[in-house]
Scaffold this motif. Structure first.
Motif, PDB file in Angstrom:
ATOM      1  N   THR A 320       0.809  -1.218   0.000  1.00  0.00           N
ATOM      2  CA  THR A 320       0.000   0.000   0.000  1.00  0.00           C
ATOM      3  C   THR A 320       0.840   1.264   0.000  1.00  0.00           C
ATOM      4  OG1 THR A 320      -0.161  -0.059   2.413  1.00  0.00           O
ATOM      5  CG2 THR A 320      -1.903  -1.171   1.169  1.00  0.00           C
ATOM      6  N   SER A 321       2.162   1.125   0.012  1.00  0.00           N
ATOM      7  CA  SER A 321       3.046   2.292  -0.049  1.00  0.00           C
ATOM      8  C   SER A 321       3.111   2.814  -1.475  1.00  0.00           C
ATOM      9  CB  SER A 321       4.459   1.915   0.409  1.00  0.00           C
ATOM     10  OG  SER A 321       4.456   1.454   1.745  1.00  0.00           O
ATOM     11  N   PRO A 322       3.343   4.124  -1.657  1.00  0.00           N
ATOM     12  CA  PRO A 322       3.485   4.646  -3.022  1.00  0.00           C
ATOM     13  C   PRO A 322       4.711   4.058  -3.701  1.00  0.00           C
ATOM     14  CG  PRO A 322       4.096   6.316  -1.412  1.00  0.00           C
ATOM     15  CD  PRO A 322       3.497   5.182  -0.640  1.00  0.00           C
ATOM     16  N   VAL A 323       4.675   3.956  -5.019  1.00  0.00           N
ATOM     17  CA  VAL A 323       5.772   3.358  -5.779  1.00  0.00           C
ATOM     18  C   VAL A 323       7.075   4.072  -5.456  1.00  0.00           C
ATOM     19  CG1 VAL A 323       6.654   2.919  -8.092  1.00  0.00           C
ATOM     20  CG2 VAL A 323       4.228   2.605  -7.603  1.00  0.00           C
ATOM     21  N   TYR A 324       8.141   3.287  -5.290  1.00  0.00           N
ATOM     22  CA  TYR A 324       9.471   3.749  -4.877  1.00  0.00           C
ATOM     23  C   TYR A 324       9.446   4.373  -3.480  1.00  0.00           C
ATOM     24  CZ  TYR A 324      10.724   3.170  -9.812  1.00  0.00           C
ATOM     25  OH  TYR A 324      10.928   2.666 -11.072  1.00  0.00           O
ATOM     26  N   PHE A 325       8.337   4.220  -2.748  1.00  0.00           N
ATOM     27  CA  PHE A 325       8.181   4.795  -1.410  1.00  0.00           C
ATOM     28  C   PHE A 325       8.275   6.323  -1.430  1.00  0.00           C
ATOM     29  CE2 PHE A 325       9.725   0.476  -0.865  1.00  0.00           C
ATOM     30  CZ  PHE A 325       8.860  -0.034   0.093  1.00  0.00           C
ATOM     31  N   VAL A 326       7.906   6.920  -2.565  1.00  0.00           N
ATOM     32  CA  VAL A 326       8.018   8.369  -2.741  1.00  0.00           C
ATOM     33  C   VAL A 326       6.674   8.923  -3.197  1.00  0.00           C
ATOM     34  CG1 VAL A 326       9.150  10.251  -4.002  1.00  0.00           C
ATOM     35  CG2 VAL A 326      10.462   8.223  -3.363  1.00  0.00           C
ATOM     36  N   SER A 327       6.216   9.981  -2.544  1.00  0.00           N
ATOM     37  CA  SER A 327       5.065  10.720  -3.032  1.00  0.00           C
ATOM     38  C   SER A 327       5.537  11.651  -4.146  1.00  0.00           C
ATOM     39  CB  SER A 327       4.425  11.537  -1.904  1.00  0.00           C
ATOM     40  OG  SER A 327       3.878  10.686  -0.913  1.00  0.00           O
ATOM     41  N   LYS A 328       4.929  11.505  -5.314  1.00  0.00           N
ATOM     42  CA  LYS A 328       5.369  12.287  -6.466  1.00  0.00           C
ATOM     43  C   LYS A 328       5.155  13.774  -6.215  1.00  0.00           C
ATOM     44  CE  LYS A 328       2.991   9.722  -9.376  1.00  0.00           C
ATOM     45  NZ  LYS A 328       2.756   8.499  -8.591  1.00  0.00           N
ATOM     46  N   GLN A 329       6.124  14.577  -6.634  1.00  0.00           N
ATOM     47  CA  GLN A 329       6.100  16.005  -6.352  1.00  0.00           C
ATOM     48  C   GLN A 329       5.837  16.841  -7.598  1.00  0.00           C
ATOM     49  OE1 GLN A 329       9.993  16.496  -4.681  1.00  0.00           O
ATOM     50  NE2 GLN A 329       9.598  15.133  -2.963  1.00  0.00           N
ATOM     51  N   THR A 330       5.562  16.202  -8.709  1.00  0.00           N
ATOM     52  CA  THR A 330       5.385  16.920  -9.963  1.00  0.00           C
ATOM     53  C   THR A 330       4.145  16.405 -10.680  1.00  0.00           C
ATOM     54  OG1 THR A 330       6.742  15.331 -11.185  1.00  0.00           O
ATOM     55  CG2 THR A 330       7.878  17.232 -10.228  1.00  0.00           C
ATOM     56  N   PRO A 331       3.586  17.183 -11.600  1.00  0.00           N
ATOM     57  CA  PRO A 331       2.418  16.717 -12.357  1.00  0.00           C
ATOM     58  C   PRO A 331       2.809  15.662 -13.373  1.00  0.00           C
ATOM     59  CG  PRO A 331       3.123  18.866 -13.161  1.00  0.00           C
ATOM     60  CD  PRO A 331       3.948  18.576 -11.938  1.00  0.00           C
ATOM     61  N   PRO A 332       1.834  14.885 -13.871  1.00  0.00           N
ATOM     62  CA  PRO A 332       2.136  13.895 -14.924  1.00  0.00           C
ATOM     63  C   PRO A 332       2.581  14.593 -16.190  1.00  0.00           C
ATOM     64  CG  PRO A 332      -0.232  14.145 -14.647  1.00  0.00           C
ATOM     65  CD  PRO A 332       0.400  14.907 -13.528  1.00  0.00           C
ATOM     66  N   ALA A 333       3.316  13.869 -17.030  1.00  0.00           N
ATOM     67  CA  ALA A 333       3.887  14.508 -18.221  1.00  0.00           C
ATOM     68  C   ALA A 333       4.234  13.477 -19.270  1.00  0.00           C
ATOM     69  CB  ALA A 333       5.129  15.313 -17.843  1.00  0.00           C
ATOM     70  N   GLU A 334       4.320  13.953 -20.522  1.00  0.00           N
ATOM     71  CA  GLU A 334       4.824  13.151 -21.628  1.00  0.00           C
ATOM     72  C   GLU A 334       6.325  13.330 -21.810  1.00  0.00           C
ATOM     73  OE1 GLU A 334       1.191  12.593 -21.474  1.00  0.00           O
ATOM     74  OE2 GLU A 334       1.472  14.630 -22.204  1.00  0.00           O
ATOM     75  N   ALA A 335       6.862  14.480 -21.377  1.00  0.00           N
ATOM     76  CA  ALA A 335       8.252  14.814 -21.711  1.00  0.00           C
ATOM     77  C   ALA A 335       8.807  15.816 -20.713  1.00  0.00           C
ATOM     78  CB  ALA A 335       8.322  15.377 -23.137  1.00  0.00           C
ATOM     79  N   VAL A 336      10.110  16.053 -20.828  1.00  0.00           N
ATOM     80  CA  VAL A 336      10.788  17.058 -20.012  1.00  0.00           C
ATOM     81  C   VAL A 336      11.843  17.734 -20.875  1.00  0.00           C
ATOM     82  CG1 VAL A 336      12.486  15.378 -19.135  1.00  0.00           C
ATOM     83  CG2 VAL A 336      12.046  17.479 -17.849  1.00  0.00           C
ATOM     84  N   ILE A 337      12.012  19.034 -20.694  1.00  0.00           N
ATOM     85  CA  ILE A 337      13.066  19.769 -21.401  1.00  0.00           C
ATOM     86  C   ILE A 337      14.385  19.535 -20.675  1.00  0.00           C
ATOM     87  CG2 ILE A 337      13.932  22.065 -21.999  1.00  0.00           C
ATOM     88  CD1 ILE A 337      11.103  22.968 -22.425  1.00  0.00           C
ATOM     89  N   THR A 338      15.369  19.033 -21.391  1.00  0.00           N
ATOM     90  CA  THR A 338      16.661  18.709 -20.778  1.00  0.00           C
ATOM     91  C   THR A 338      17.743  19.731 -21.064  1.00  0.00           C
ATOM     92  OG1 THR A 338      17.211  17.327 -22.693  1.00  0.00           O
ATOM     93  CG2 THR A 338      16.169  16.235 -20.811  1.00  0.00           C
ATOM     94  N   ASN A 339      17.540  20.575 -22.070  1.00  0.00           N
ATOM     95  CA  ASN A 339      18.535  21.602 -22.370  1.00  0.00           C
ATOM     96  C   ASN A 339      17.898  22.649 -23.274  1.00  0.00           C
ATOM     97  OD1 ASN A 339      21.143  22.754 -22.230  1.00  0.00           O
ATOM     98  ND2 ASN A 339      21.680  21.913 -24.219  1.00  0.00           N
ATOM     99  N   VAL A 340      18.257  23.927 -23.060  1.00  0.00           N
ATOM    100  CA  VAL A 340      17.732  25.026 -23.861  1.00  0.00           C
ATOM    101  C   VAL A 340      18.887  25.786 -24.494  1.00  0.00           C
ATOM    102  CG1 VAL A 340      16.450  27.211 -23.816  1.00  0.00           C
ATOM    103  CG2 VAL A 340      15.657  25.271 -22.460  1.00  0.00           C
ATOM    104  N   GLU A 341      18.791  26.007 -25.809  1.00  0.00           N
ATOM    105  CA  GLU A 341      19.782  26.797 -26.540  1.00  0.00           C
ATOM    106  C   GLU A 341      19.027  27.811 -27.394  1.00  0.00           C
ATOM    107  OE1 GLU A 341      21.990  23.999 -28.816  1.00  0.00           O
ATOM    108  OE2 GLU A 341      22.909  23.037 -27.058  1.00  0.00           O
ATOM    109  N   GLY A 342      18.941  29.045 -26.913  1.00  0.00           N
ATOM    110  CA  GLY A 342      18.192  30.065 -27.639  1.00  0.00           C
ATOM    111  C   GLY A 342      16.720  29.737 -27.656  1.00  0.00           C
ATOM    112  N   ASP A 343      16.146  29.659 -28.872  1.00  0.00           N
ATOM    113  CA  ASP A 343      14.728  29.325 -28.982  1.00  0.00           C
ATOM    114  C   ASP A 343      14.513  27.858 -29.337  1.00  0.00           C
ATOM    115  OD1 ASP A 343      15.602  29.304 -31.578  1.00  0.00           O
ATOM    116  OD2 ASP A 343      13.967  30.532 -32.375  1.00  0.00           O
TER     117      ASP A 343
END
Length: 722
Positions: A320-343
């Motif tokens: 009954t514990s949350p997965v990885y024993f961690v309460s998620k701190q972020t909203p669900p997502a399809e992707a994440v930005i890993t680096n930004v160069e200009g636009d």
């Protein structure tokens, strides 16, 4: 045993991350971003991720997706579960020697984890078995993890010998040494088979069960016993009760294959990708005993020969514990930005459903969201390779921002990829030419990337899977298999059929399979903004046996579907009904399609073919019962062919006029005024349906199919007919 200091491990982790495509600036930025977590009075989160594609012994076949698995886990743990990058050690290929793995476990996990801390260990690579001198299991074998430097004895297989693998006994001792019980072990390997299976690679080294534990392995275990105040007898007693600490998730049963699976243009573990993609998408904290059965069902739908397993520490309620024993701190997502160069920005797309990954290559638009799920700007994809993409920022967005789907693009040339089996022998080129002549059918060699089906001859000595109760094809007949060599029902002809005749006979089925693939590219249960739900029950009964809903459409507050042990199994002749609920304040238009195990498609809604366009309408706040005894003069009954049946529910704010006209024409030809309609040419109807769903802007007349999450919900319910 040589010791490696923490500093050396951080350097090794940095080198591995760079090899995976993460630059040092990104690693530094991530460490800075999450460094604040360490200053807070919260449990520390430690992870050791191991992935092995290349083995030192040439007798151990290489794999292709295990290093990708470590990247899948790394991105998930950092961006969704709040792990600090500096607290994650990644070992790949040569780094993942026996000594490297054991030392990393000791130095990074055992020596650093304190009571209450969180520990995750992930292994992707070959598994095997050795003779267990204590006979913990009835088969007398102990499962092993195969490190990169594991080498067969010199005279194997003519003579037996010992192998220097890491056994389950050793994993038990290492887990016992951790000072915290918040432990998750994820093991994506298997202990049966070996080599390849159809278009899949199997994560099992051959020869399991004929070898002994090495002297080094036995000595290593003996060193741990006094440190843990264990006698040999208590060691045996404790491990026979169950796992040592926390939770262990295995990618397959002991006698099943764990697949190294081709997803488009990259390989990953069928289980690892399904697990991490599922966890990217969950809007609420879901416990192990709900999440893992759901992941298991999704994995089995990708490859039916693999059923992930969950094991919980005895006498603990960690399920009954949350997965990885961690309460998620972020909203669900399809992707994440890993680096930004200009636009422009680099994007990691690990949250995209594998069924719709092809629609995220170009022109898809993603919305950046903050911790509250509020929009912070838009990004338009310009290219994708594997799960790494690049896109144009339509507004300034910071690196590390999470992205949710807004629109996706179904490519005009989406094809059905057909692998050519070795059993075609000298007729392979003839098969390639015959299939190439068909519209949007792409013949390909096996073991070089994703295929959707395999064309080949059935031979009795193949490791094929025929559904129980289904007759096997004639020896020497031509037909279609899945990637994992399951027989596609209704696709095989007579023995000795020529390749040209076989391809000609299969044209209608290939068109149907192509149509099914195209409509499945629209599936978006995790990303749709419409609030729609569907349930399935046996007719006249209230018990829900399957369900699907739009998680984000409910504002992220709807609980996951009821936990069930696997895909629902219904006997031939079972009457079923569906209930579709429009929870929106606006009317929606529905189309409901059924695809059986042979790939044949039919439409069960709309089903009144003399009506106007309102025939597809489901009014705001209303529910549709299908079939409705007070209105419909038909039943929905499960029937042959046996195997997996999928029901697709498409709900749109836009009228489905073109698809309805096509269906009404088919019904008129059959002199049918109401009831389900079988699709002799499903690709034509599906093309009309996708065009109905297309979102256009201004005077745009492009034929590219753009699907908008605020205007479309496409859900799926799957069950097995037995």
């Amino acid at each position: 045993m040589a010791r490696i200091k923490r500093r050396q491990f951080l350097q090794a982790a940095g080198a591995t991350l760079a090899a995976l495509g993460w630059n040092q600036l990104e690693i530094a930025n991530l460490s800075d971003r999450y460094g604040k977590v360490l200053a807070q009075n919260t449990p520390r989160k430690l992870a050791l991720l191991v992935g092995i594609n290349e083995y030192a012994d040439p007798g151990v076949p290489p794999l292709a997706g295990c290093v990708t698995d470590t990247e899948l886990q790394y991105r998930l743990l950092v961006h969704r579960f709040g792990f600090n990058p500096s607290d994650i050690v990644v070992l790949t290929d040569r780094q993942a020697s026996r000594e490297g793995i054991l030392t990393a476990f000791e130095e990074h996990l055992i020596k650093q984890a304190k009571p209450g801390d969180i520990v995750t260990f992930h292994f992707s690579g070959h598994g095997s078995r050795v003779v267990d001198p204590d006979n913990d299991h009835a088969d007398g074998l102990n499962s092993t993890l195969v490190p990169a430097d594991s080498v067969f004895p010199a005279n194997f297989p003519s003579q037996s010998g010992s192998i220097n693998d890491i056994t389950g006994h050793t994993l038990f001792l290492l887990a016992s040494a951790l000072q915290t019980e918040n432990v998750t072990m994820v093991l994506d390997s298997c202990h049966s088979g070996g080599g390849t299976r159809g278009n899949l690679r199997v994560r099992s080294r051959a020869g399991g069960g004929q070898l002994q534990m090495s002297d080094e392995e036995l000595a290593y275990q003996e060193q741990w016993l006094p440190k843990l105040n264990l006698t040999p007898e208590t060691f045996i007693q404790q491990r026979r009760k169950g796992i040592a600490q926390g939770i262990t998730i295995a990618s397959a049963k002991r006698d099943q294959y764990a697949a190294d699976y081709p997803f488009g243009d990259f390989f990953a573990g069928a289980f690892s990708y399904t697990l991490t993609q599922y966890l990217w998408q969950q809007p609420i904290d879901e416990p192990f005993n709900s999440a893992i059965p759901n992941v298991a069902r999704a994995t089995t739908q990708i490859y039916s020969g693999q059923e992930p397993q969950l094991e919980i520490q005895p006498d603990r309620a960690y399920g009954t514990s949350p997965v990885y024993f961690v309460s998620k701190q972020t909203p669900p997502a399809e992707a994440v930005i890993t680096n930004v160069e200009g636009d422009e920005a680099e994007v990691w797309l690990g949250g995209v459903d594998p069924r719709s990954l092809e629609t995220f290559r170009r022109d898809a638009v993603l919305t950046a969201v903050n911790a509250q799920g509020e929009s912070q700007g838009l990004l338009k994809l310009t290219q994708r390779q594997g799960l790494l993409g690049r896109g144009q920022l339509l507004q300034p967005i910071e690196s590390g921002s999470l992205l949710q789907e807004q629109t996706r693009s179904i490519p005009q040339g989406a094809s059905l990829k057909i692998g050519l089996a070795a059993t075609l022998n000298d007729q392979t080129e003839a098969a390639r030419q015959a299939l190439s002549a068909l519209n949007r059918i792409e013949p390909l060699p096996l073991q070089q990337g994703e295929v959707h089906y395999i064309f080949g001859r059935f031979t009795a000595d193949q490791p094929i899977v025929v559904l129980p109760g289904t007759p096997a094809p004639a020896d020497g007949s031509l037909g279609l298999f899945s990637q994992g060599l399951e027989v596609i029902p209704g696709s095989f002809g007579v023995a000795g059929e020529s390749v040209a005749d076989g391809v000609d006979r299969l044209q209608a089925k290939l068109r149907s399979l192509l149509a099914a693939r195209l409509v499945k590219l629209a599936l978006n249960p995790s990303s749709s903004r419409l609030d729609v739900g569907v349930t399935m029950t046996p007719a006249g009964q209230g018990q829900i046996v399957a369900s699907s809903f739009t998680a984000r459409g409910s504002g992220g507050t709807t609980a996951p579907p009821p936990v069930r042990p696997g895909v629902e199994q219904l006997s031939v002749g079972t009457a079923i009904e569906f209930q579709i609920e429009n929870r929106e304040s606006q009317d929606l238009h529905l189309s409901i399609l059924v695809i059986d195990s042979s790939g044949d498609m039919s439409v069960i809604f709309p089903n009144q073919w003399t009506a106007t366009s309102d025939a597809t309408l489901l009014s705001a706040g209303e529910q549709l019962r299908l079939p409705d005894p007070g209105r419909d003069g038909f039943q929905l009954v499960t029937q042959d062919p046996k195997g997996t049946t999928e029901v697709l529910v498409v709900a749109s704010t836009q009228p489905l006029d073109a698809a309805l006209r096509s269906l009404q024409s088919l019904a008129a030809e059959a002199n049918q005024s109401r009831g389900p309609v079988g699709l002799a040419e499903p690709d034509l109807v599906v093309n009309d349906l996708l065009q109905d769903l297309t979102t256009r802007s201004g005077e745009d007349t492009s034929s590219t199919v753009m699907l908008d999450t605020s205007k479309l919900a496409a859900l799926s319910i799957t069950f097995d007919v037995i």
